[in-house]
Design a protein around this motif. Structure first.
Motif, PDB file in Angstrom:
ATOM      1  N   UNK A 202       4.278  -0.774   6.568  1.00 16.31           N
ATOM      2  CA  UNK A 202       4.058  -0.086   5.294  1.00 16.31           C
ATOM      3  C   UNK A 202       3.958  -1.091   4.148  1.00 16.31           C
ATOM      4  N   UNK A 203       4.722  -2.165   4.249  1.00 18.38           N
ATOM      5  CA  UNK A 203       4.717  -3.164   3.178  1.00 18.38           C
ATOM      6  C   UNK A 203       3.460  -4.022   3.157  1.00 18.38           C
ATOM      7  N   UNK A 204       2.646  -3.955   4.211  1.00 12.70           N
ATOM      8  CA  UNK A 204       1.376  -4.674   4.182  1.00 12.70           C
ATOM      9  C   UNK A 204       0.469  -4.113   3.088  1.00 12.70           C
ATOM     10  N   UNK A 205       0.584  -2.817   2.824  1.00 10.67           N
ATOM     11  CA  UNK A 205      -0.150  -2.186   1.729  1.00 10.67           C
ATOM     12  C   UNK A 205       0.646  -0.951   1.295  1.00 10.67           C
ATOM     13  N   UNK A 206       1.682  -1.154   0.481  1.00 15.15           N
ATOM     14  CA  UNK A 206       2.565  -0.047   0.107  1.00 15.15           C
ATOM     15  C   UNK A 206       1.857   1.096  -0.608  1.00 15.15           C
ATOM     16  N   UNK A 207       0.856   0.790  -1.417  1.00 14.93           N
ATOM     17  CA  UNK A 207       0.157   1.842  -2.155  1.00 14.93           C
ATOM     18  C   UNK A 207      -0.630   2.720  -1.175  1.00 14.93           C
ATOM     19  N   UNK A 208      -1.310   2.115  -0.227  1.00 13.19           N
ATOM     20  CA  UNK A 208      -2.039   2.903   0.781  1.00 13.19           C
ATOM     21  C   UNK A 208      -1.068   3.734   1.607  1.00 13.19           C
ATOM     22  N   UNK A 209       0.078   3.153   1.937  1.00  8.20           N
ATOM     23  CA  UNK A 209       1.108   3.899   2.671  1.00  8.20           C
ATOM     24  C   UNK A 209       1.592   5.082   1.838  1.00  8.20           C
ATOM     25  N   UNK A 210       1.821   4.856   0.544  1.00 11.06           N
ATOM     26  CA  UNK A 210       2.257   5.929  -0.348  1.00 11.06           C
ATOM     27  C   UNK A 210       1.240   7.060  -0.405  1.00 11.06           C
ATOM     28  N   UNK A 211      -0.036   6.703  -0.524  1.00  4.06           N
ATOM     29  CA  UNK A 211      -1.094   7.721  -0.530  1.00  4.06           C
ATOM     30  C   UNK A 211      -1.173   8.451   0.810  1.00  4.06           C
ATOM     31  N   UNK A 212      -1.036   7.722   1.909  1.00  2.00           N
ATOM     32  CA  UNK A 212      -1.084   8.352   3.236  1.00  2.00           C
ATOM     33  C   UNK A 212       0.041   9.370   3.399  1.00  2.00           C
ATOM     34  N   UNK A 213       1.236   9.002   2.986  1.00  3.68           N
ATOM     35  CA  UNK A 213       2.372   9.936   3.079  1.00  3.68           C
ATOM     36  C   UNK A 213       2.132  11.137   2.169  1.00  3.68           C
ATOM     37  N   UNK A 214       1.736  10.904   0.932  1.00  2.80           N
ATOM     38  CA  UNK A 214       1.547  11.988  -0.037  1.00  2.80           C
ATOM     39  C   UNK A 214       0.438  12.949   0.398  1.00  2.80           C
ATOM     40  N   UNK A 215      -0.701  12.406   0.802  1.00  5.16           N
ATOM     41  CA  UNK A 215      -1.808  13.269   1.245  1.00  5.16           C
ATOM     42  C   UNK A 215      -1.429  13.989   2.532  1.00  5.16           C
ATOM     43  N   UNK A 216      -0.722  13.282   3.418  1.00  3.81           N
ATOM     44  CA  UNK A 216      -0.231  13.927   4.638  1.00  3.81           C
ATOM     45  C   UNK A 216       0.711  15.079   4.335  1.00  3.81           C
ATOM     46  N   UNK A 217       1.599  14.886   3.375  1.00  2.00           N
ATOM     47  CA  UNK A 217       2.529  15.960   3.001  1.00  2.00           C
ATOM     48  C   UNK A 217       1.782  17.171   2.446  1.00  2.00           C
ATOM     49  N   UNK A 218       0.791  16.933   1.615  1.00  2.00           N
ATOM     50  CA  UNK A 218       0.019  18.053   1.056  1.00  2.00           C
ATOM     51  C   UNK A 218      -0.731  18.787   2.168  1.00  2.00           C
ATOM     52  N   UNK A 219      -1.377  18.041   3.050  1.00  2.00           N
ATOM     53  CA  UNK A 219      -2.126  18.673   4.146  1.00  2.00           C
ATOM     54  C   UNK A 219      -1.201  19.467   5.058  1.00  2.00           C
ATOM     55  N   UNK A 220      -0.067  18.890   5.416  1.00  2.00           N
ATOM     56  CA  UNK A 220       0.912  19.572   6.260  1.00  2.00           C
ATOM     57  C   UNK A 220       1.435  20.821   5.551  1.00  2.00           C
ATOM     58  N   UNK A 221       1.733  20.692   4.274  1.00  2.00           N
ATOM     59  CA  UNK A 221       2.252  21.828   3.516  1.00  2.00           C
ATOM     60  C   UNK A 221       1.267  22.977   3.447  1.00  2.00           C
TER      61      UNK A 221
END
Length: 175
Positions: free
Chosen positions: A82-101
């Motif tokens: 995740x620390x290789x690109x924290x911003x991309x990881x943050x977006x992946x988690x956030x978009x994943x949460x919205x899609x799952x929700x």
């Protein structure tokens, strides 16, 4: 002579002669679906709209959060990825949460959404909340457990999945 089971005439019947317990069992996962759906949509949107979160470094950033939990996580290599690109990881988690929700709330591909929610919760438990002591102070493990019934059962009631199943039966002549 036909054999009939004795039924209590004072028991309220819902849904074509089934007892209220049968009906309650069918609707039992709805509160969990609504809670998890709304919570994951909110969590994802909160991250997406938080200018401090979607940064590599700084107070409240996903990068600083991941660096803070790296050494106490169960799998530091996950945090390193995740620390290789924290911003991309943050977006992946956030978009994943919205899609799952959304999938959970409307019941579309409900088992896939529940699997996604379980995987997000598992990854957060193994990284961010792993060091919570005692373990029940960390909420990610509880979310992981909450996803499991939805993963097993799907969304049989008030869902797009159920509506699509019913439509396929009608169109295909299946019962």
């Amino acid at each position: 002579m036909t054999h009939r089971m004795h039924t209590d005439t004072h028991t309220p019947y819902l849904d074509g002669g089934r007892s209220w317990r049968d009906a309650a069992g069918r609707y039992a996962l709805l509160p969990l679906r609504v809670f998890l759906g709304v919570t994951f949509i909110y969590a994802g949107l909160d991250k997406l709209t938080d200018s401090a979160f979607m940064k590599d470094a700084g107070s409240g950033s996903v990068g600083d959060m991941m660096r803070a939990v790296r050494d106490s996580s169960a799998i530091p290599a996950m945090v390193d990825m995740a620390l290789e690109n924290p911003v991309a990881f943050g977006y992946a988690i956030a978009i994943g949460e919205v899609a799952v929700g959304i999938g959970t709330l409307v019941g579309l591909l409900a088992r896939a959404a529940a699997l996604g929610g379980a995987l997000i919760s598992l990854s957060l438990w193994l990284t961010v909340s792993w060091a919570s002591d005692p373990y029940y102070y960390g909420n990610d493990l509880a979310y992981l457990m909450a996803w499991l019934p939805l993963l097993l059962a799907g969304a049989p009631m008030f869902s797009l999945d159920a509506a699509l199943r019913a439509r396929r039966r009608r169109v295909g002549g299946y019962r």
